[in-house]
Design a protein around this motif. Structure first.
Motif, PDB file in Angstrom:
ATOM      1  N   ALA A   1      34.655  64.251  87.993  1.00  0.00           N
ATOM      2  CA  ALA A   1      35.446  64.736  89.349  1.00  0.00           C
ATOM      3  C   ALA A   1      35.214  63.276  90.350  1.00  0.00           C
ATOM      4  O   ALA A   1      36.221  63.905  91.126  1.00  0.00           O
ATOM      5  N   ARG A   2      35.092  62.552  90.204  1.00  0.00           N
ATOM      6  CA  ARG A   2      35.307  60.962  90.821  1.00  0.00           C
ATOM      7  C   ARG A   2      34.747  61.150  92.171  1.00  0.00           C
ATOM      8  O   ARG A   2      35.423  60.563  92.810  1.00  0.00           O
ATOM      9  N   ASP A   3      33.353  61.794  92.586  1.00  0.00           N
ATOM     10  CA  ASP A   3      32.646  62.291  93.454  1.00  0.00           C
ATOM     11  C   ASP A   3      31.796  60.769  93.750  1.00  0.00           C
ATOM     12  O   ASP A   3      30.366  60.946  93.137  1.00  0.00           O
ATOM     13  N   ALA A   4      32.398  59.779  94.802  1.00  0.00           N
ATOM     14  CA  ALA A   4      31.744  58.537  94.955  1.00  0.00           C
ATOM     15  C   ALA A   4      30.350  59.094  95.252  1.00  0.00           C
ATOM     16  O   ALA A   4      29.121  58.321  95.203  1.00  0.00           O
ATOM     17  N   ARG A   5      30.153  59.611  96.470  1.00  0.00           N
ATOM     18  CA  ARG A   5      28.834  59.582  96.839  1.00  0.00           C
ATOM     19  C   ARG A   5      27.920  60.400  96.018  1.00  0.00           C
ATOM     20  O   ARG A   5      26.586  59.905  95.314  1.00  0.00           O
ATOM     21  N   GLN A   6      27.681  61.128  94.648  1.00  0.00           N
ATOM     22  CA  GLN A   6      26.975  62.415  94.072  1.00  0.00           C
ATOM     23  C   GLN A   6      26.598  60.819  93.103  1.00  0.00           C
ATOM     24  O   GLN A   6      25.286  60.548  92.506  1.00  0.00           O
ATOM     25  N   ILE A   7      27.660  59.856  92.995  1.00  0.00           N
ATOM     26  CA  ILE A   7      27.692  58.987  91.404  1.00  0.00           C
ATOM     27  C   ILE A   7      26.839  58.354  92.115  1.00  0.00           C
ATOM     28  O   ILE A   7      25.758  57.834  91.521  1.00  0.00           O
ATOM     29  N   ARG A   8      26.860  57.754  93.212  1.00  0.00           N
ATOM     30  CA  ARG A   8      25.607  57.040  93.755  1.00  0.00           C
ATOM     31  C   ARG A   8      24.571  57.340  93.622  1.00  0.00           C
ATOM     32  O   ARG A   8      23.662  56.527  93.380  1.00  0.00           O
ATOM     33  N   GLN A   9      24.558  58.306  94.916  1.00  0.00           N
ATOM     34  CA  GLN A   9      22.572  59.050  94.341  1.00  0.00           C
ATOM     35  C   GLN A   9      22.498  59.922  93.337  1.00  0.00           C
ATOM     36  O   GLN A   9      20.509  59.445  93.035  1.00  0.00           O
ATOM     37  N   LEU A  10      23.155  60.036  92.135  1.00  0.00           N
ATOM     38  CA  LEU A  10      22.062  60.367  90.260  1.00  0.00           C
ATOM     39  C   LEU A  10      22.166  58.994  90.211  1.00  0.00           C
ATOM     40  O   LEU A  10      21.589  58.801  89.187  1.00  0.00           O
ATOM     41  N   LEU A  11      22.997  58.010  90.375  1.00  0.00           N
ATOM     42  CA  LEU A  11      22.880  56.775  89.296  1.00  0.00           C
ATOM     43  C   LEU A  11      21.251  56.133  90.007  1.00  0.00           C
ATOM     44  O   LEU A  11      20.827  55.518  89.718  1.00  0.00           O
ATOM     45  N   ALA A  12      21.039  56.254  91.226  1.00  0.00           N
ATOM     46  CA  ALA A  12      19.689  55.824  92.245  1.00  0.00           C
ATOM     47  C   ALA A  12      18.402  56.376  91.439  1.00  0.00           C
ATOM     48  O   ALA A  12      17.718  55.817  91.009  1.00  0.00           O
ATOM     49  N   HIS A  13      19.325  57.865  91.396  1.00  0.00           N
ATOM     50  CA  HIS A  13      17.345  58.585  90.800  1.00  0.00           C
ATOM     51  C   HIS A  13      17.521  58.316  89.207  1.00  0.00           C
ATOM     52  O   HIS A  13      16.457  58.224  88.076  1.00  0.00           O
ATOM     53  N   VAL A  14      18.500  58.116  87.978  1.00  0.00           N
ATOM     54  CA  VAL A  14      18.659  57.256  87.190  1.00  0.00           C
ATOM     55  C   VAL A  14      17.738  56.534  86.476  1.00  0.00           C
ATOM     56  O   VAL A  14      17.282  56.198  85.861  1.00  0.00           O
ATOM     57  N   ASN A  15      18.374  54.881  87.402  1.00  0.00           N
ATOM     58  CA  ASN A  15      17.888  54.268  87.181  1.00  0.00           C
ATOM     59  C   ASN A  15      16.071  54.031  87.487  1.00  0.00           C
ATOM     60  O   ASN A  15      15.714  53.287  87.483  1.00  0.00           O
ATOM     61  N   ALA A  16      15.851  55.057  88.520  1.00  0.00           N
ATOM     62  CA  ALA A  16      14.900  55.479  89.295  1.00  0.00           C
ATOM     63  C   ALA A  16      13.241  55.421  87.688  1.00  0.00           C
ATOM     64  O   ALA A  16      12.268  55.564  87.670  1.00  0.00           O
ATOM     65  N   THR A  17      14.825  56.794  87.228  1.00  0.00           N
ATOM     66  CA  THR A  17      13.375  57.830  86.494  1.00  0.00           C
ATOM     67  C   THR A  17      13.627  57.616  84.885  1.00  0.00           C
ATOM     68  O   THR A  17      12.454  58.213  84.289  1.00  0.00           O
ATOM     69  N   ALA A  18      14.664  57.173  84.436  1.00  0.00           N
ATOM     70  CA  ALA A  18      15.509  57.216  83.397  1.00  0.00           C
ATOM     71  C   ALA A  18      15.923  55.732  82.698  1.00  0.00           C
ATOM     72  O   ALA A  18      16.678  55.766  82.334  1.00  0.00           O
ATOM     73  N   SER A  19      15.212  54.628  82.879  1.00  0.00           N
ATOM     74  CA  SER A  19      15.783  53.331  83.299  1.00  0.00           C
ATOM     75  C   SER A  19      15.169  53.073  81.758  1.00  0.00           C
ATOM     76  O   SER A  19      15.804  52.077  80.689  1.00  0.00           O
ATOM     77  N   HIS A  20      14.405  53.578  80.679  1.00  0.00           N
ATOM     78  CA  HIS A  20      14.057  53.280  78.993  1.00  0.00           C
ATOM     79  C   HIS A  20      14.584  53.965  78.529  1.00  0.00           C
ATOM     80  O   HIS A  20      14.720  55.238  78.624  1.00  0.00           O
ATOM     81  N   ASP A  21      14.649  53.475  77.059  1.00  0.00           N
ATOM     82  CA  ASP A  21      15.049  54.200  75.806  1.00  0.00           C
ATOM     83  C   ASP A  21      16.192  55.187  76.158  1.00  0.00           C
ATOM     84  O   ASP A  21      16.520  56.480  75.784  1.00  0.00           O
ATOM     85  N   ARG A  22      17.323  54.763  77.061  1.00  0.00           N
ATOM     86  CA  ARG A  22      18.339  55.531  76.897  1.00  0.00           C
ATOM     87  C   ARG A  22      19.118  55.204  75.852  1.00  0.00           C
ATOM     88  O   ARG A  22      18.748  54.578  74.986  1.00  0.00           O
ATOM     89  N   THR A  23      19.621  56.914  75.107  1.00  0.00           N
ATOM     90  CA  THR A  23      20.215  56.852  74.063  1.00  0.00           C
ATOM     91  C   THR A  23      22.010  55.583  74.470  1.00  0.00           C
ATOM     92  O   THR A  23      22.307  55.708  75.580  1.00  0.00           O
ATOM     93  N   ALA A  24      22.779  55.168  73.037  1.00  0.00           N
ATOM     94  CA  ALA A  24      23.306  54.801  73.349  1.00  0.00           C
ATOM     95  C   ALA A  24      25.075  55.886  74.699  1.00  0.00           C
ATOM     96  O   ALA A  24      25.079  54.998  75.266  1.00  0.00           O
ATOM     97  N   ASP A  25      24.931  57.065  74.821  1.00  0.00           N
ATOM     98  CA  ASP A  25      25.327  58.191  74.856  1.00  0.00           C
ATOM     99  C   ASP A  25      25.169  58.091  77.023  1.00  0.00           C
ATOM    100  O   ASP A  25      25.695  57.789  77.271  1.00  0.00           O
ATOM    101  N   GLU A  26      24.035  57.652  77.096  1.00  0.00           N
ATOM    102  CA  GLU A  26      22.908  57.140  78.045  1.00  0.00           C
ATOM    103  C   GLU A  26      23.513  55.685  79.345  1.00  0.00           C
ATOM    104  O   GLU A  26      23.484  56.070  80.066  1.00  0.00           O
TER     105      GLU A  26
END
Length: 544
Positions: free
Chosen positions: A298-323
């Motif tokens: 959707a090219r939602d820049a605001r939501q992308i920034r928020q979700l990326l920060a959450h992803v890096n904080a809680t799911a930074s390890h053991d990511r799959t290739a898609d992740e």
């Protein structure tokens, strides 16, 4: 890269006045000539010349984004970097299996080589000699590869003005990717090396065997103590929502032995709760990456920034290739948006300065018009000092106004500069000693009316026998009290020319007499006491 703003494109065109631009074959283009299109209501861009039939030319190039020429920037940066290290690389845009040009860049040199994968079109080969892979931001790497190889290198290109700068990153298992400028990297026996590689190698190297005997071996804490420590670590990991630490602690609990009774039951209960929590975290993690993927679509820049920060904080390890692909794409998008925001601020600043300069030029143009009217009204009747002051102010205002001063005003400014004797040395004329220190008469006071009234005025078009009028070039308006400068100056110029001719023409006594031999300045010895005729004739001949 072509500047996007009209004011910057003007400077670009002047700088490249004698250059031509062509649709690059290495960009997937057609190779035909381009022209620059200037717009004020949208971004400026390159465009093809129309076809022979007048219709727009159809080009096969599809990628036109800021990253579509990254392979060219990589080639340029790599060539300069390796030349500084005494290496002479052979760089090629290879196309295995017919992939689009620019997907893979091969950099070969003596005793080594790199293969840069800018996208996922070609699968990296890790064990091929002379082709150490360097991965783009969107190229995934699995966990086993990170563990086996200890680290992998990545590449990204950041926009700086109208150029792209290469940065090299080192990614390792359970570590954040560290980024470095290309100049901070070196080629070693291990291959491409960054400052992070040395730290990773040191941390993975085997420690030297101790020289102390068995009696000095470190005591292992009792199982009960280790169990209590693991319980506390597991509780802390769940509290801070660290699934990576929680998984490690669960593995340690599974390998723990010699624990019985109530403590064993506590460990089992805590492990069961943690496993349930991890399963819930997996579900949350999948939902989080799914939302991030939808936000990217959707090219939602605001939501992308928020979700990326959450992803890096809680799911930074053991990511799959898609992740990994989703996270890297989101990071690149956020970086691009940030760069676009900075460029937008810079463009606004440039536009603001342009508006301020335009307003200053308009004020200066109004001042030019006012000063010309003032000088026209005053004519030569005022103080010469005041007239020169106004003319100098007029010249400064005209310089600030630039192109807003029209040709007629430029002509009037030139006339007033001449009238005020600005920009040329004053005429050297002999003045009587008694007149030294006296104010110099105005031009219209140096020529009597009976002389200038016979001439037509070239400025106001007043005919011979009529006085000058105020409105220049029209011949209408209020009669002026004094004649225009253009009507007086030709008479003064003729007088100066006659004076100069008289000054240069020698008299009879300026030369020696050919009859009596008297030197210059002495009178002839003729019986009548006058000058010899031969002396007069020779003086006349010398003056011709």
């Amino acid at each position: 890269m072509l500047p996007l703003e009209a004011i910057e494109l003007d400077a670009f065109r002047r700088h490249h006045e004698h250059d031509t631009f062509w649709c690059g074959l290495l960009l997937g283009g057609c190779g035909l000539q381009l022209t620059t299109k200037l717009y004020t209501d949208r971004v400026c861009h390159f465009a093809h010349h129309p076809g022979p039939d007048g219709h727009p030319h159809l080009c096969g190039r599809r990628a036109r984004g800021v990253s579509s020429a990254d392979h060219l920037y990589v080639k340029s940066a790599a060539a300069a970097w390796l030349r500084d290290r005494g290496l002479h690389p052979d760089i090629e845009f290879v196309r295995p299996d017919g992939v689009p040009i620019g997907s893979v860049v091969d950099i070969r040199f003596q005793h080594g080589g790199l293969r840069v994968h800018l996208d996922q079109a070609v699968q990296p080969v890790w064990d091929q000699e002379g082709h150490e892979p360097v991965l783009g931001m969107s190229v995934p790497v699995d966990r086993d590869t990170l563990i086996d190889r200890w680290y992998v290198h990545r590449i990204r290109l950041d926009s700086e003005g109208t150029a792209r700068r290469v940065r090299i990153g080192t990614e390792a298992f359970a570590r954040e990717t560290e980024w470095f400028a290309l100049g901070d990297c070196e080629m070693t026996e291990r291959g491409l090396s960054t400052p992070a590689v040395a730290r990773i190698v040191r941390s993975r190297s085997t420690r030297p065997v101790t020289q102390w005997g068995v009696s000095k071996a470190k005591k292992v804490p009792p199982a009960r103590v280790r169990a209590q420590v693991l319980l506390r670590k597991l509780t802390d990991a769940v509290r801070v929502e660290s699934s990576f630490v929680a998984s490690q602690v669960l593995r340690d609990i599974a390998n723990l032995t010699d624990v019985e009774g109530e403590l064993k039951a506590q460990l089992a209960a805590a492990a069961s709760d943690a496993e349930a929590w991890l399963e819930d975290q997996v579900r949350v993690r999948r939902e989080l990456f799914s939302q991030l993927k939808e936000a990217l679509a959707a090219r939602d820049a605001r939501q992308i920034r928020q979700l990326l920060a959450h992803v890096n904080a809680t799911a930074s390890h053991d990511r799959t290739a898609d992740e990994i692909t989703i996270a890297d794409t989101a990071a690149a998008y956020v970086a691009e948006q940030q760069q676009a925001y900075v460029e937008q601020l810079q463009a606004k600043a440039v536009a603001k300065r342009a508006r301020e300069e335009e307003a200053r030029a308009r004020r200066a143009a109004n001042r030019v018009q006012t000063l010309l009217a003032t000088l026209q009204r005053r004519g030569d009747t005022g103080s010469p000092k005041m007239m020169r002051k106004l003319v100098r102010e007029l010249m400064h205002a005209a310089s600030d106004a630039g192109d807003l001063v029209d040709a007629d005003q430029q002509e009037q400014i030139g006339v007033w500069k001449t009238r005020a004797e600005i920009g040329r040395p004053p005429t050297q004329t002999a003045r009587p000693a008694a007149a030294l220190g006296a104010p110099r008469p105005m031009r219209h006071e140096q020529v009597a009316r009976r002389f200038w009234i016979r001439r037509r005025c070239p400025r106001c078009q007043a005919s011979a026998g009529r006085n000058c009028v105020v409105n220049a070039h029209t011949g209408t308006g209020t009669t002026s009290k004094t004649p225009h400068y253009e009507r007086i100056e030709p008479i003064l110029a003729e007088r100066r020319a006659r004076t100069e001719r008289r000054r240069r023409t020698p008299g009879p006594y300026d030369i020696a007499c050919p009859d009596c031999g008297r030197p210059p300045g002495e009178r002839c010895t003729s019986p009548s006491g006058g000058v010899h005729r031969a002396r007069v004739d020779r003086a006349r001949e010398a003056g011709r």
